[in-house]
Design a protein around this motif. Structure first.
Motif, PDB file in Angstrom:
ATOM      1  N   ALA A 124     -48.177  19.754  26.276  1.00 55.32           N
ATOM      2  CA  ALA A 124     -47.376  19.089  26.155  1.00 55.32           C
ATOM      3  C   ALA A 124     -46.361  18.799  25.278  1.00 55.32           C
ATOM      4  O   ALA A 124     -44.944  18.801  25.539  1.00 55.32           O
ATOM      5  CB  ALA A 124     -47.817  17.291  25.593  1.00 55.32           C
ATOM      6  N   TRP A 125     -46.189  19.687  24.792  1.00 49.79           N
ATOM      7  CA  TRP A 125     -45.125  19.919  23.228  1.00 49.79           C
ATOM      8  C   TRP A 125     -44.007  21.263  24.348  1.00 49.79           C
ATOM      9  O   TRP A 125     -42.571  20.988  23.621  1.00 49.79           O
ATOM     10  CB  TRP A 125     -45.730  20.677  22.274  1.00 49.79           C
ATOM     11  N   ILE A 126     -44.426  21.761  25.297  1.00 51.09           N
ATOM     12  CA  ILE A 126     -43.867  22.651  26.138  1.00 51.09           C
ATOM     13  C   ILE A 126     -42.543  22.144  26.638  1.00 51.09           C
ATOM     14  O   ILE A 126     -41.221  21.929  26.621  1.00 51.09           O
ATOM     15  CB  ILE A 126     -44.961  23.413  27.787  1.00 51.09           C
ATOM     16  N   VAL A 127     -42.835  20.439  27.207  1.00 51.08           N
ATOM     17  CA  VAL A 127     -41.671  19.828  28.025  1.00 51.08           C
ATOM     18  C   VAL A 127     -40.585  19.037  27.172  1.00 51.08           C
ATOM     19  O   VAL A 127     -39.455  19.148  27.051  1.00 51.08           O
ATOM     20  CB  VAL A 127     -42.996  18.509  28.285  1.00 51.08           C
ATOM     21  N   PHE A 128     -40.869  19.178  25.598  1.00 47.55           N
ATOM     22  CA  PHE A 128     -39.899  18.884  24.104  1.00 47.55           C
ATOM     23  C   PHE A 128     -39.607  19.750  24.243  1.00 47.55           C
ATOM     24  O   PHE A 128     -38.400  19.299  23.830  1.00 47.55           O
ATOM     25  CB  PHE A 128     -40.329  18.229  23.847  1.00 47.55           C
ATOM     26  N   LEU A 129     -40.065  21.070  24.623  1.00 50.07           N
ATOM     27  CA  LEU A 129     -38.913  22.092  24.049  1.00 50.07           C
ATOM     28  C   LEU A 129     -38.406  22.816  25.032  1.00 50.07           C
ATOM     29  O   LEU A 129     -37.363  23.254  25.000  1.00 50.07           O
ATOM     30  CB  LEU A 129     -39.790  23.288  23.821  1.00 50.07           C
ATOM     31  N   LEU A 130     -38.349  21.684  26.695  1.00 46.21           N
ATOM     32  CA  LEU A 130     -37.639  22.685  27.435  1.00 46.21           C
ATOM     33  C   LEU A 130     -36.660  21.293  27.325  1.00 46.21           C
ATOM     34  O   LEU A 130     -35.560  21.796  27.719  1.00 46.21           O
ATOM     35  CB  LEU A 130     -38.643  22.837  28.280  1.00 46.21           C
ATOM     36  N   VAL A 131     -36.910  20.220  27.141  1.00 48.36           N
ATOM     37  CA  VAL A 131     -35.674  19.522  26.959  1.00 48.36           C
ATOM     38  C   VAL A 131     -34.443  19.983  25.777  1.00 48.36           C
ATOM     39  O   VAL A 131     -33.443  19.887  26.234  1.00 48.36           O
ATOM     40  CB  VAL A 131     -36.049  17.667  27.019  1.00 48.36           C
ATOM     41  N   GLY A 132     -35.332  20.058  24.448  1.00 47.38           N
ATOM     42  CA  GLY A 132     -34.634  20.524  23.587  1.00 47.38           C
ATOM     43  C   GLY A 132     -33.749  21.927  23.636  1.00 47.38           C
ATOM     44  O   GLY A 132     -32.132  21.287  23.559  1.00 47.38           O
ATOM     45  N   ILE A 133     -33.966  22.316  24.259  1.00 47.93           N
ATOM     46  CA  ILE A 133     -33.187  24.207  24.898  1.00 47.93           C
ATOM     47  C   ILE A 133     -32.012  23.427  25.899  1.00 47.93           C
ATOM     48  O   ILE A 133     -31.290  23.734  25.649  1.00 47.93           O
ATOM     49  CB  ILE A 133     -34.371  25.267  25.581  1.00 47.93           C
ATOM     50  N   LEU A 134     -32.781  22.138  26.950  1.00 43.85           N
ATOM     51  CA  LEU A 134     -31.596  21.754  27.951  1.00 43.85           C
ATOM     52  C   LEU A 134     -30.612  21.507  27.166  1.00 43.85           C
ATOM     53  O   LEU A 134     -29.199  21.844  27.288  1.00 43.85           O
ATOM     54  CB  LEU A 134     -31.704  20.965  28.976  1.00 43.85           C
ATOM     55  N   CYS A 135     -30.705  20.405  25.701  1.00 40.35           N
ATOM     56  CA  CYS A 135     -29.568  19.992  25.050  1.00 40.35           C
ATOM     57  C   CYS A 135     -28.664  20.871  24.330  1.00 40.35           C
ATOM     58  O   CYS A 135     -28.171  20.646  23.981  1.00 40.35           O
ATOM     59  CB  CYS A 135     -29.961  19.387  24.807  1.00 40.35           C
ATOM     60  N   LEU A 136     -29.294  22.247  24.001  1.00 36.69           N
ATOM     61  CA  LEU A 136     -28.923  22.990  23.258  1.00 36.69           C
ATOM     62  C   LEU A 136     -27.674  23.217  24.621  1.00 36.69           C
ATOM     63  O   LEU A 136     -26.282  23.943  23.581  1.00 36.69           O
ATOM     64  CB  LEU A 136     -29.977  23.707  22.894  1.00 36.69           C
ATOM     65  N   ILE A 137     -28.422  24.032  25.050  1.00 35.67           N
ATOM     66  CA  ILE A 137     -27.127  24.274  26.713  1.00 35.67           C
ATOM     67  C   ILE A 137     -26.037  23.449  26.719  1.00 35.67           C
ATOM     68  O   ILE A 137     -24.828  24.418  27.221  1.00 35.67           O
ATOM     69  CB  ILE A 137     -28.170  24.800  27.676  1.00 35.67           C
ATOM     70  N   ASN A 138     -26.564  22.182  27.012  1.00 36.25           N
ATOM     71  CA  ASN A 138     -26.045  21.259  26.771  1.00 36.25           C
ATOM     72  C   ASN A 138     -24.651  21.101  26.381  1.00 36.25           C
ATOM     73  O   ASN A 138     -23.242  21.264  26.350  1.00 36.25           O
ATOM     74  CB  ASN A 138     -26.119  19.964  27.166  1.00 36.25           C
ATOM     75  N   ILE A 139     -24.641  21.497  25.101  1.00 34.68           N
ATOM     76  CA  ILE A 139     -23.609  21.493  23.159  1.00 34.68           C
ATOM     77  C   ILE A 139     -23.274  22.457  23.649  1.00 34.68           C
ATOM     78  O   ILE A 139     -21.757  22.554  24.440  1.00 34.68           O
ATOM     79  CB  ILE A 139     -24.533  21.436  22.746  1.00 34.68           C
ATOM     80  N   VAL A 140     -23.717  23.600  24.324  1.00 31.07           N
ATOM     81  CA  VAL A 140     -22.924  25.049  23.529  1.00 31.07           C
ATOM     82  C   VAL A 140     -21.734  24.714  25.558  1.00 31.07           C
ATOM     83  O   VAL A 140     -20.648  25.246  24.926  1.00 31.07           O
ATOM     84  CB  VAL A 140     -23.604  26.259  24.650  1.00 31.07           C
ATOM     85  N   ILE A 141     -21.910  24.325  26.123  1.00 26.89           N
ATOM     86  CA  ILE A 141     -21.145  24.128  27.427  1.00 26.89           C
ATOM     87  C   ILE A 141     -19.913  23.295  27.460  1.00 26.89           C
ATOM     88  O   ILE A 141     -18.923  23.612  27.560  1.00 26.89           O
ATOM     89  CB  ILE A 141     -21.987  23.453  28.746  1.00 26.89           C
ATOM     90  N   ASN A 142     -20.585  22.054  26.468  1.00 26.49           N
ATOM     91  CA  ASN A 142     -19.203  20.892  26.229  1.00 26.49           C
ATOM     92  C   ASN A 142     -18.249  21.576  24.502  1.00 26.49           C
ATOM     93  O   ASN A 142     -17.194  21.380  25.119  1.00 26.49           O
ATOM     94  CB  ASN A 142     -20.363  19.502  25.713  1.00 26.49           C
ATOM     95  N   ILE A 143     -18.832  22.899  24.202  1.00 21.47           N
ATOM     96  CA  ILE A 143     -17.785  22.739  23.491  1.00 21.47           C
ATOM     97  C   ILE A 143     -17.252  23.950  23.674  1.00 21.47           C
ATOM     98  O   ILE A 143     -15.992  24.296  23.679  1.00 21.47           O
ATOM     99  CB  ILE A 143     -18.371  24.003  22.299  1.00 21.47           C
ATOM    100  N   VAL A 144     -17.598  24.706  24.838  1.00 19.97           N
ATOM    101  CA  VAL A 144     -16.393  25.050  25.447  1.00 19.97           C
ATOM    102  C   VAL A 144     -15.534  25.444  26.328  1.00 19.97           C
ATOM    103  O   VAL A 144     -14.884  25.725  26.289  1.00 19.97           O
ATOM    104  CB  VAL A 144     -17.103  26.708  26.450  1.00 19.97           C
ATOM    105  N   ILE A 145     -16.306  24.260  27.140  1.00 17.98           N
ATOM    106  CA  ILE A 145     -14.988  23.393  28.137  1.00 17.98           C
ATOM    107  C   ILE A 145     -14.061  23.158  27.185  1.00 17.98           C
ATOM    108  O   ILE A 145     -12.982  22.109  27.284  1.00 17.98           O
ATOM    109  CB  ILE A 145     -15.910  21.924  28.542  1.00 17.98           C
ATOM    110  N   ILE A 146     -14.332  22.257  25.661  1.00 19.00           N
ATOM    111  CA  ILE A 146     -13.132  21.259  24.673  1.00 19.00           C
ATOM    112  C   ILE A 146     -12.609  22.296  24.697  1.00 19.00           C
ATOM    113  O   ILE A 146     -11.465  22.535  24.641  1.00 19.00           O
ATOM    114  CB  ILE A 146     -14.342  20.689  24.114  1.00 19.00           C
ATOM    115  N   LEU A 147     -13.174  23.666  24.447  1.00 22.94           N
ATOM    116  CA  LEU A 147     -11.836  24.960  23.849  1.00 22.94           C
ATOM    117  C   LEU A 147     -11.203  25.673  24.669  1.00 22.94           C
ATOM    118  O   LEU A 147     -10.124  25.911  24.520  1.00 22.94           O
ATOM    119  CB  LEU A 147     -12.742  25.519  23.217  1.00 22.94           C
ATOM    120  N   ILE A 148     -11.864  24.874  26.351  1.00 20.19           N
ATOM    121  CA  ILE A 148     -10.664  25.526  26.875  1.00 20.19           C
ATOM    122  C   ILE A 148     -10.153  23.928  27.973  1.00 20.19           C
ATOM    123  O   ILE A 148      -8.828  24.618  27.618  1.00 20.19           O
ATOM    124  CB  ILE A 148     -11.620  25.971  27.881  1.00 20.19           C
TER     125      ILE A 148
END
Length: 154
Positions: A124-148
């Motif tokens: 079950a822990w794998i699901v939470f870590l995958l969602v956490g990684i997706l959130c991290l990717i989302n954070i990076v994408i949002n920051i890049v979009i905002i900077l652009i």
């Protein structure tokens, strides 16, 4: 950077931290059980417990209540009987009826600490870590979009 962007990034950061935290906790708990449960025995179907769960409807118009069944197995260690339920569920009670013996791993120092071989609790822990990684990717994408966007607007 405006207030909405900051609020969005903070919200996603919180989701990231919660998911990673829950994932780490579940992994630690699963590893402890897997490490401690070194002896095995056979368990037999003792009961089939119903539970009502609310789920999102297929049409997306709210929630629906559905009945699921969880098996409870009984096993014996040194002439003392124990019961254990699993995370495995099914909508049909008949799915578990007539089930043969299952293998149970238990802690010889504390036979109440046990799990059914094949139960998915340890993954079950794998699901939470995958969602956490997706959130991290989302954070990076949002920051890049905002900077652009800020660069294009200046």
């Amino acid at each position: 950077m405006n207030f909405v962007n900051i609020f969005l990034i903070c919200g996603v950061c919180e989701a990231f931290m919660i998911c990673i935290g829950v994932g780490i906790y579940l992994k630690h708990k699963a590893d402890k059980v897997l490490k401690n449960c070194t002896d095995s025995c056979k368990g037999v179907l003792y009961d089939i417990q119903p539970i009502i769960m609310e789920e999102s409807s297929v049409s997306g118009s709210g929630t629906v209540k559905r009945k699921y069944y969880f098996p409870v197995y009984e096993y014996e260690v040194e002439n003392i009987k124990y019961q254990i339920s699993t995370t495995i569920r099914h909508r049909s009670k008949a799915y578990f009826e007539g089930e043969k013996a299952v293998e149970i791993r238990y802690n010889p120092n504390n036979p109440k600490e046990a799990y059914v071989i094949g139960d998915v609790f340890s993954k079950a822990w794998i699901v939470f870590l995958l969602v956490g990684i997706l959130c991290l990717i989302n954070i990076v994408i949002n920051i890049v979009i905002i900077l652009i966007m800020n660069m294009l607007l200046t």
